[in-house]
Write a protein that holds these residues in place. Structure first.
Motif, mmCIF file in Angstrom:
data_model
loop_
_atom_site.group_PDB
_atom_site.id
_atom_site.type_symbol
_atom_site.label_atom_id
_atom_site.label_comp_id
_atom_site.label_asym_id
_atom_site.label_seq_id
_atom_site.Cartn_x
_atom_site.Cartn_y
_atom_site.Cartn_z
ATOM 1 N N ALA A 183 0.858 -1.182 0.000
ATOM 2 C CA ALA A 183 0.000 0.000 0.000
ATOM 3 C C ALA A 183 0.891 1.228 0.000
ATOM 4 N N PRO A 184 0.391 2.344 -0.537
ATOM 5 C CA PRO A 184 1.162 3.582 -0.481
ATOM 6 C C PRO A 184 1.330 4.035 0.962
ATOM 7 N N ILE A 185 2.383 4.804 1.216
ATOM 8 C CA ILE A 185 2.577 5.362 2.543
ATOM 9 C C ILE A 185 2.849 6.854 2.469
ATOM 10 N N GLY A 186 2.064 7.613 3.221
ATOM 11 C CA GLY A 186 2.308 9.037 3.450
ATOM 12 C C GLY A 186 2.419 9.184 4.951
ATOM 13 N N PRO A 233 -0.389 -13.426 9.895
ATOM 14 C CA PRO A 233 0.943 -12.948 10.288
ATOM 15 C C PRO A 233 2.059 -13.366 9.348
ATOM 16 N N GLU A 234 1.805 -14.380 8.503
ATOM 17 C CA GLU A 234 2.831 -14.815 7.552
ATOM 18 C C GLU A 234 2.925 -13.895 6.342
ATOM 19 N N THR A 235 1.952 -13.015 6.144
ATOM 20 C CA THR A 235 1.937 -12.104 4.989
ATOM 21 C C THR A 235 2.842 -10.907 5.245
ATOM 22 N N ARG A 236 3.773 -10.665 4.332
ATOM 23 C CA ARG A 236 4.672 -9.514 4.463
ATOM 24 C C ARG A 236 3.921 -8.233 4.107
ATOM 25 N N ILE A 237 4.228 -7.170 4.809
ATOM 26 C CA ILE A 237 3.612 -5.869 4.562
ATOM 27 C C ILE A 237 4.696 -4.931 4.065
ATOM 28 N N ILE A 238 4.513 -4.401 2.866
ATOM 29 C CA ILE A 238 5.503 -3.531 2.235
ATOM 30 C C ILE A 238 4.842 -2.201 1.901
ATOM 31 N N ALA A 239 5.485 -1.120 2.285
ATOM 32 C CA ALA A 239 4.982 0.214 1.981
ATOM 33 C C ALA A 239 5.673 0.749 0.737
ATOM 34 N N ALA A 240 4.939 1.554 -0.032
ATOM 35 C CA ALA A 240 5.463 2.124 -1.277
ATOM 36 C C ALA A 240 5.376 3.644 -1.202
ATOM 37 N N GLU A 241 6.472 4.316 -1.560
ATOM 38 C CA GLU A 241 6.554 5.761 -1.336
ATOM 39 C C GLU A 241 7.238 6.461 -2.515
ATOM 40 N N SER A 279 7.718 -4.826 6.656
ATOM 41 C CA SER A 279 8.918 -5.564 6.256
ATOM 42 C C SER A 279 9.906 -4.695 5.502
ATOM 43 N N ASP A 280 9.381 -3.786 4.671
ATOM 44 C CA ASP A 280 10.270 -2.935 3.875
ATOM 45 C C ASP A 280 9.474 -1.752 3.335
ATOM 46 N N ILE A 281 10.190 -0.700 2.973
ATOM 47 C CA ILE A 281 9.599 0.435 2.264
ATOM 48 C C ILE A 281 10.378 0.613 0.971
ATOM 49 N N LEU A 282 9.674 0.597 -0.150
ATOM 50 C CA LEU A 282 10.276 0.755 -1.472
ATOM 51 C C LEU A 282 9.829 2.085 -2.067
ATOM 52 N N THR A 283 10.680 2.674 -2.902
ATOM 53 C CA THR A 283 10.360 3.979 -3.481
ATOM 54 C C THR A 283 10.377 3.918 -5.007
ATOM 55 N N ALA A 284 9.696 4.893 -5.607
ATOM 56 C CA ALA A 284 9.663 5.032 -7.059
ATOM 57 C C ALA A 284 9.667 6.513 -7.407
ATOM 58 N N SER A 330 -2.091 6.049 -5.779
ATOM 59 C CA SER A 330 -2.468 4.643 -5.853
ATOM 60 C C SER A 330 -1.543 3.832 -6.746
ATOM 61 N N ALA A 331 -0.810 4.503 -7.624
ATOM 62 C CA ALA A 331 0.058 3.812 -8.579
ATOM 63 C C ALA A 331 1.443 3.522 -8.014
ATOM 64 N N VAL A 332 1.763 4.074 -6.856
ATOM 65 C CA VAL A 332 3.117 3.915 -6.314
ATOM 66 C C VAL A 332 3.446 2.445 -6.039
ATOM 67 N N PRO A 333 2.541 1.638 -5.461
ATOM 68 C CA PRO A 333 2.888 0.229 -5.259
ATOM 69 C C PRO A 333 3.275 -0.504 -6.545
ATOM 70 N N LEU A 334 2.476 -0.358 -7.610
ATOM 71 C CA LEU A 334 2.829 -1.033 -8.861
ATOM 72 C C LEU A 334 4.162 -0.511 -9.388
ATOM 73 N N ALA A 335 4.415 0.788 -9.254
ATOM 74 C CA ALA A 335 5.690 1.349 -9.705
ATOM 75 C C ALA A 335 6.867 0.687 -8.990
ATOM 76 N N THR A 336 6.719 0.433 -7.703
ATOM 77 C CA THR A 336 7.824 -0.198 -6.960
ATOM 78 C C THR A 336 7.970 -1.676 -7.329
ATOM 79 N N ILE A 337 6.857 -2.332 -7.659
ATOM 80 C CA ILE A 337 6.946 -3.725 -8.104
ATOM 81 C C ILE A 337 7.685 -3.809 -9.434
ATOM 82 N N LEU A 338 7.351 -2.923 -10.358
ATOM 83 C CA LEU A 338 8.027 -2.904 -11.656
ATOM 84 C C LEU A 338 9.507 -2.571 -11.515
#
Length: 321
Positions: free
Chosen positions: A181-184, A201-209, A255-260, A284-292
């Protein structure tokens, strides 16, 4: 819900919030795209919170706060500061309960978001586009109105409400390896942490910024909150810093924060518009941007993505500016 901003909401608070808000929100659908799955090498599941009536996930937390007020406080209404979506959603929830709503918004907020606030009966006071100006202007407005302060994200009622999205997401999918999910300010991520730490609890949570507003990323790496006063990015919904409550969840469960970069965010936004065929905003597009940008992290995984909002100014789409 205990009446203190320092109260850390629990899984039980999230369950109570879901029961409270269920009559007033949509159980939004989960969408997939064969093209985007092939492009990323992952199975992507998009939770379409842009389909909420006010166009954003924040209706969950706002509605939980508004309908949790006692009659005496409700009569005085609610107040907040927001770059747009929380203002819209709080105005919508206040309209449903027929109580006043005062919001402080940056003068640079998208016109589409200002129009939505006014359509739902919210009264706008504009401020300069900085955290300092926003908080100073809000203090004056709240003193004049006496409305209950519903913080856009650093509020246990709001976090519990946002956590209901992850509850639905788990119920609508057959297990996810990670959720992005995006993070502000961290309201959605905190709600996601609140729910998944108990439910999955086994699901990793990653923020996208966004790279141009990466204070959460720098905070995560440093181990303490780093706040920028006036960052600039195309993802206008992610311009605010973490606060104590959201930092609690980010520092303990993310678990991690990724940026784009902004160009990467715009490219991802165009892909979602084209292949999911849904209207959503740059944030809303930031998560997909970090995946790519980090395909090796997600290849072969079942990945949940929260499309947080769809309130975009159609006359100023980012690829036309």
């Amino acid at each position: 819900m205990k009446d203190t901003a320092m109260y850390i909401p629990t899984y039980e608070d999230m369950l109570a919030a879901h029961q409270r808000i269920a009559p007033h929100i949509h159980r939004t659908p989960v969408r997939q795209s064969a093209y985007l799955n092939e492009l990323t090498g992952a199975q992507l599941f998009f939770k379409c919170e842009n389909f909420q009536e006010p166009g954003a996930f924040k209706v969950r937390g706002a509605t939980n706060a508004v309908f949790g007020l006692d009659a005496a406080q409700a009569a005085k209404g609610v107040a907040t500061h927001s770059s747009g979506n929380h203002a819209s959603c709080l105005s919508y929830a206040a309209m449903l309960r027929s109580i006043p709503c005062n919001v402080v918004m940056p003068r640079t907020a998208p016109q589409a978001k200002k129009d939505t606030v006014r359509r739902y009966g919210g009264k706008i006071t504009e401020c300069e586009p900085s955290t300092t100006s926003r908080e100073e202007t809000f203090a004056r407005v709240q003193a004049e109105t006496g409305g209950d302060f519903v913080h856009p994200y650093n509020d246990p009622r709001v976090i519990a409400g946002q956590g209901t999205c992850a509850k639905e997401f788990v119920e609508q999918t057959d297990g996810l390896d990670c959720v992005l999910a995006p993070i502000g300010g961290g309201g959605m991520i905190s709600g996601t942490c609140l729910t998944l730490s108990t439910l999955a609890p086994e699901t990793r949570i990653i923020a996208a910024e966004p790279e141009q507003a990466d204070d959460a990323y720098r905070s995560f790496k440093a181990g303490y909150i780093i706040a920028d006063d006036a960052p600039k990015t195309i993802a206008d919904g992610l311009l605010v810093p973490l606060k104590d409550l959201t930092w609690h969840f980010v520092s303990n469960h993310v678990s991690d924060i990724l940026t784009a970069s902004d160009p990467e965010i715009i490219d991802a936004m165009k892909l979602i518009w084209k292949h999911l065929r849904v209207v959503m905003e740059p944030s809303s597009a930031v998560p997909l941007a970090t995946i790519l940008k980090n395909p090796e992290t997600f290849r072969g995984k079942r990945v949940g993505i929260v499309l947080t909002g769809g309130n975009v100014d159609l006359d100023r789409l980012p690829w036309t500016i």
